[in-house]
Design a protein around this motif. Sequence first.
Motif, PDB file in Angstrom:
ATOM      1  N   ASN A 138       0.918  -1.213  -0.071  1.00 28.07           N
ATOM      2  CA  ASN A 138      -0.003  -0.089  -0.038  1.00 28.07           C
ATOM      3  C   ASN A 138       0.734   1.197  -0.214  1.00 28.07           C
ATOM      4  O   ASN A 138       2.004   1.244   0.880  1.00 28.07           O
ATOM      5  CB  ASN A 138      -1.009  -0.005   1.291  1.00 28.07           C
ATOM      6  CG  ASN A 138      -2.061  -0.960   1.278  1.00 28.07           C
ATOM      7  OD1 ASN A 138      -2.384  -1.272   0.082  1.00 28.07           O
ATOM      8  ND2 ASN A 138      -2.406  -1.551   2.362  1.00 28.07           N
ATOM      9  N   TYR A 162       0.536   5.056   1.028  1.00 29.30           N
ATOM     10  CA  TYR A 162      -0.561   6.222   1.612  1.00 29.30           C
ATOM     11  C   TYR A 162       0.161   7.677   1.271  1.00 29.30           C
ATOM     12  O   TYR A 162       1.179   7.680   1.637  1.00 29.30           O
ATOM     13  CB  TYR A 162      -0.645   6.298   3.063  1.00 29.30           C
ATOM     14  CG  TYR A 162      -1.203   4.781   3.666  1.00 29.30           C
ATOM     15  CD1 TYR A 162      -0.364   3.625   3.414  1.00 29.30           C
ATOM     16  CD2 TYR A 162      -2.469   4.572   4.192  1.00 29.30           C
ATOM     17  CE1 TYR A 162      -0.630   2.419   4.284  1.00 29.30           C
ATOM     18  CE2 TYR A 162      -2.808   3.433   4.738  1.00 29.30           C
ATOM     19  CZ  TYR A 162      -2.124   2.238   4.548  1.00 29.30           C
ATOM     20  OH  TYR A 162      -2.527   1.249   5.229  1.00 29.30           O
ATOM     21  N   LEU A 208      -6.884   4.059   6.600  1.00 27.78           N
ATOM     22  CA  LEU A 208      -7.571   2.737   6.282  1.00 27.78           C
ATOM     23  C   LEU A 208      -8.193   2.358   7.468  1.00 27.78           C
ATOM     24  O   LEU A 208      -7.455   2.323   8.654  1.00 27.78           O
ATOM     25  CB  LEU A 208      -6.434   1.542   5.990  1.00 27.78           C
ATOM     26  CG  LEU A 208      -6.549   0.094   5.737  1.00 27.78           C
ATOM     27  CD1 LEU A 208      -7.607   0.196   4.610  1.00 27.78           C
ATOM     28  CD2 LEU A 208      -5.423  -0.387   5.648  1.00 27.78           C
ATOM     29  N   HIS A 247     -10.084  -3.250  10.167  1.00 24.75           N
ATOM     30  CA  HIS A 247     -10.607  -4.284  10.063  1.00 24.75           C
ATOM     31  C   HIS A 247      -9.546  -5.605  10.320  1.00 24.75           C
ATOM     32  O   HIS A 247      -8.594  -5.262  10.929  1.00 24.75           O
ATOM     33  CB  HIS A 247     -10.283  -4.263   8.445  1.00 24.75           C
ATOM     34  CG  HIS A 247      -9.003  -4.207   7.849  1.00 24.75           C
ATOM     35  ND1 HIS A 247      -8.178  -2.808   8.030  1.00 24.75           N
ATOM     36  CD2 HIS A 247      -8.111  -5.051   7.176  1.00 24.75           C
ATOM     37  CE1 HIS A 247      -7.006  -3.009   7.573  1.00 24.75           C
ATOM     38  NE2 HIS A 247      -6.725  -4.436   7.309  1.00 24.75           N
ATOM     39  N   ASP A 283      -7.495  -9.139   8.780  1.00 24.49           N
ATOM     40  CA  ASP A 283      -6.805  -9.864   8.013  1.00 24.49           C
ATOM     41  C   ASP A 283      -7.569 -11.107   7.593  1.00 24.49           C
ATOM     42  O   ASP A 283      -6.996 -11.999   8.545  1.00 24.49           O
ATOM     43  CB  ASP A 283      -5.515  -9.758   7.566  1.00 24.49           C
ATOM     44  CG  ASP A 283      -5.108  -8.287   7.285  1.00 24.49           C
ATOM     45  OD1 ASP A 283      -5.743  -7.408   7.175  1.00 24.49           O
ATOM     46  OD2 ASP A 283      -3.694  -8.096   7.283  1.00 24.49           O
ATOM     47  N   SER A 303       4.449  -6.942   8.679  1.00 25.14           N
ATOM     48  CA  SER A 303       4.324  -5.724   7.910  1.00 25.14           C
ATOM     49  C   SER A 303       5.419  -4.755   8.167  1.00 25.14           C
ATOM     50  O   SER A 303       5.851  -4.584   9.088  1.00 25.14           O
ATOM     51  CB  SER A 303       3.055  -5.023   8.828  1.00 25.14           C
ATOM     52  OG  SER A 303       2.799  -3.689   8.476  1.00 25.14           O
ATOM     53  N   PHE A 324      -0.971   4.024  13.840  1.00 20.06           N
ATOM     54  CA  PHE A 324      -1.679   2.789  13.605  1.00 20.06           C
ATOM     55  C   PHE A 324      -2.352   2.335  14.692  1.00 20.06           C
ATOM     56  O   PHE A 324      -2.079   2.396  15.971  1.00 20.06           O
ATOM     57  CB  PHE A 324      -0.312   1.613  13.405  1.00 20.06           C
ATOM     58  CG  PHE A 324      -0.729   0.334  13.215  1.00 20.06           C
ATOM     59  CD1 PHE A 324      -0.853   0.008  11.887  1.00 20.06           C
ATOM     60  CD2 PHE A 324      -0.862  -0.516  14.157  1.00 20.06           C
ATOM     61  CE1 PHE A 324      -1.380  -1.284  11.447  1.00 20.06           C
ATOM     62  CE2 PHE A 324      -1.183  -1.873  13.740  1.00 20.06           C
ATOM     63  CZ  PHE A 324      -1.378  -2.272  12.719  1.00 20.06           C
ATOM     64  N   HIS A 370      -6.955  -3.877  12.824  1.00 25.00           N
ATOM     65  CA  HIS A 370      -5.895  -2.880  12.861  1.00 25.00           C
ATOM     66  C   HIS A 370      -6.426  -1.861  11.727  1.00 25.00           C
ATOM     67  O   HIS A 370      -7.087  -2.075  10.699  1.00 25.00           O
ATOM     68  CB  HIS A 370      -4.883  -3.462  12.515  1.00 25.00           C
ATOM     69  CG  HIS A 370      -4.562  -4.426  11.274  1.00 25.00           C
ATOM     70  ND1 HIS A 370      -5.453  -5.641  11.203  1.00 25.00           N
ATOM     71  CD2 HIS A 370      -4.269  -4.413  10.009  1.00 25.00           C
ATOM     72  CE1 HIS A 370      -5.259  -6.225  10.050  1.00 25.00           C
ATOM     73  NE2 HIS A 370      -4.609  -5.314   9.148  1.00 25.00           N
ATOM     74  N   VAL A 401      -5.012   2.646   9.852  1.00 24.12           N
ATOM     75  CA  VAL A 401      -4.252   3.733   9.938  1.00 24.12           C
ATOM     76  C   VAL A 401      -5.185   4.824   9.876  1.00 24.12           C
ATOM     77  O   VAL A 401      -6.042   5.080   9.123  1.00 24.12           O
ATOM     78  CB  VAL A 401      -3.345   3.630   8.556  1.00 24.12           C
ATOM     79  CG1 VAL A 401      -2.708   4.929   8.346  1.00 24.12           C
ATOM     80  CG2 VAL A 401      -2.528   2.440   8.851  1.00 24.12           C
ATOM     81  N   ARG A 451       3.629   7.064   2.894  1.00 27.33           N
ATOM     82  CA  ARG A 451       4.210   5.980   3.466  1.00 27.33           C
ATOM     83  C   ARG A 451       3.803   4.783   2.527  1.00 27.33           C
ATOM     84  O   ARG A 451       2.883   4.586   2.088  1.00 27.33           O
ATOM     85  CB  ARG A 451       3.588   5.720   4.583  1.00 27.33           C
ATOM     86  CG  ARG A 451       3.565   4.485   5.406  1.00 27.33           C
ATOM     87  CD  ARG A 451       2.854   4.179   6.693  1.00 27.33           C
ATOM     88  NE  ARG A 451       2.787   2.800   7.273  1.00 27.33           N
ATOM     89  CZ  ARG A 451       1.978   1.830   7.224  1.00 27.33           C
ATOM     90  NH1 ARG A 451       0.934   2.172   7.086  1.00 27.33           N
ATOM     91  NH2 ARG A 451       2.433   0.931   8.162  1.00 27.33           N
ATOM     92  N   ASN A 470       3.578   0.632   2.602  1.00 29.70           N
ATOM     93  CA  ASN A 470       3.500  -0.384   3.672  1.00 29.70           C
ATOM     94  C   ASN A 470       3.462  -1.588   3.007  1.00 29.70           C
ATOM     95  O   ASN A 470       2.857  -1.746   1.912  1.00 29.70           O
ATOM     96  CB  ASN A 470       2.230  -0.110   4.531  1.00 29.70           C
ATOM     97  CG  ASN A 470       1.838  -1.403   5.340  1.00 29.70           C
ATOM     98  OD1 ASN A 470       1.027  -2.079   5.066  1.00 29.70           O
ATOM     99  ND2 ASN A 470       2.394  -1.726   6.238  1.00 29.70           N
ATOM    100  N   ARG A 482       1.716 -12.304   3.899  1.00 25.91           N
ATOM    101  CA  ARG A 482       1.070 -13.541   4.408  1.00 25.91           C
ATOM    102  C   ARG A 482       1.060 -14.603   3.687  1.00 25.91           C
ATOM    103  O   ARG A 482       1.460 -14.443   2.516  1.00 25.91           O
ATOM    104  CB  ARG A 482      -0.684 -13.046   4.437  1.00 25.91           C
ATOM    105  CG  ARG A 482      -1.132 -11.732   4.812  1.00 25.91           C
ATOM    106  CD  ARG A 482      -1.500 -10.712   3.407  1.00 25.91           C
ATOM    107  NE  ARG A 482      -1.513  -9.319   3.669  1.00 25.91           N
ATOM    108  CZ  ARG A 482      -2.855  -8.722   3.899  1.00 25.91           C
ATOM    109  NH1 ARG A 482      -3.801  -9.367   4.414  1.00 25.91           N
ATOM    110  NH2 ARG A 482      -2.805  -7.589   4.222  1.00 25.91           N
TER     111      ARG A 482
HETATM  112  C1  SIN Z   1      -3.263  -3.396   5.888  1.00 23.41           C
HETATM  113  O1  SIN Z   1      -3.842  -3.795   6.674  1.00 23.41           O
HETATM  114  O2  SIN Z   1      -3.399  -3.913   4.847  1.00 23.41           O
HETATM  115  C2  SIN Z   1      -2.235  -2.342   6.002  1.00 23.41           C
HETATM  116  C3  SIN Z   1      -1.656  -2.059   7.115  1.00 23.41           C
HETATM  117  C4  SIN Z   1      -0.867  -0.492   7.282  1.00 23.41           C
HETATM  118  O3  SIN Z   1      -0.807   0.002   6.519  1.00 23.41           O
HETATM  119  O4  SIN Z   1       0.131  -0.858   8.412  1.00 23.41           O
END
Ligand code: SIN
Length: 280
Positions: free
Chosen positions: A177, A179, A185, A188, A190, A206, A215, A248, A250, A272, A274, A278
């Motif tokens: 990702n 940002y 975000l 949610h 995973d 991460s 976070f 979790h 952001v 940022r 990220n 997984r």
């Molecule tokens: C995510 O949950 O997909 C990203 C989390 C993050 O940006 O730290």
Amino acid sequence: MKNFWDKSQNDDDNERLNHSGFDICQKDSPPFKLKPPLHVTNRERRKQSMKGQSITVLRPGMVLMKGYISSADQISIVKKCRELGISDGGFYQPGYSSGTKLHLKMMCLGKNWDPESSLYSELRPSDNTKPPGIPETFHDLVKKAIQDSNEYIRGNVGGSNEGKVVPNMSPDICIVNFYSKNGRLGLHQDKDESETSKKKGLPVVSFSIGDSPEFLYGETRAVDEAEKVTLESGDVLIFGRKSRLIYHGVTNIVPDTAPSSLIHATNMSPGRLNLTFRKY
Ligand code: SIN
Ligand code: MN
């Protein structure tokens, strides 16, 4: 899932999003800046020398490794993500058929994850592109971070520690990702990986690079009950075992917090990067 990602990121970003993918680096050199004041340089040096030394268990199965990724590795990761991001299957701004967009740019490595269907697949449905593979160097870093985190737990956390280490995990998916300054975000879980992966508590690993995010993490989706931690460039966060399904998200990106050495070496845009690894 859908209620937390709404309306699109800013228009400047959309201008840099074309057929060949969003460019996380700026074309022009960063504006000439006077040398940073000595206390800033010293702070960056201190952070770099802390490499791998500050590890905290935030809650069972959730480990924060401050300053774990070296400056050189952060630079390589940005350059690699930039190269992959402007190619086929690279960065795009995901959204829903309703027209609602996420507040970030995304690229998947290994397999595609689709926010609309919450499914993993070999191709990205919106343009039928195949996600690039996960670079070998990324695999090596993930493996080493899990090993080092477990070594720390075995040596430092009280009681019988074998139950506290996170299982090894060889990722087949990485969601990258980006940002920018207004990126965010919502909370949610995973939870779209296989039942086996989640049942074993195989960790999500991460990497944070660039500007710092605020976070949030917690047992539920309630923002006011969540814990908050500011992640920094080079931090690795691992959540597996009992924390595998932690909520979790952001809330915001703190501007101008990326190490100046990273910006100068990569020309990365404000924001940022990220990477979450997984195992399906
Ligand atoms: C995510 O949950 O997909 C990203 C989390 C993050 O940006 O730290
Ligand atoms: Mn997530």
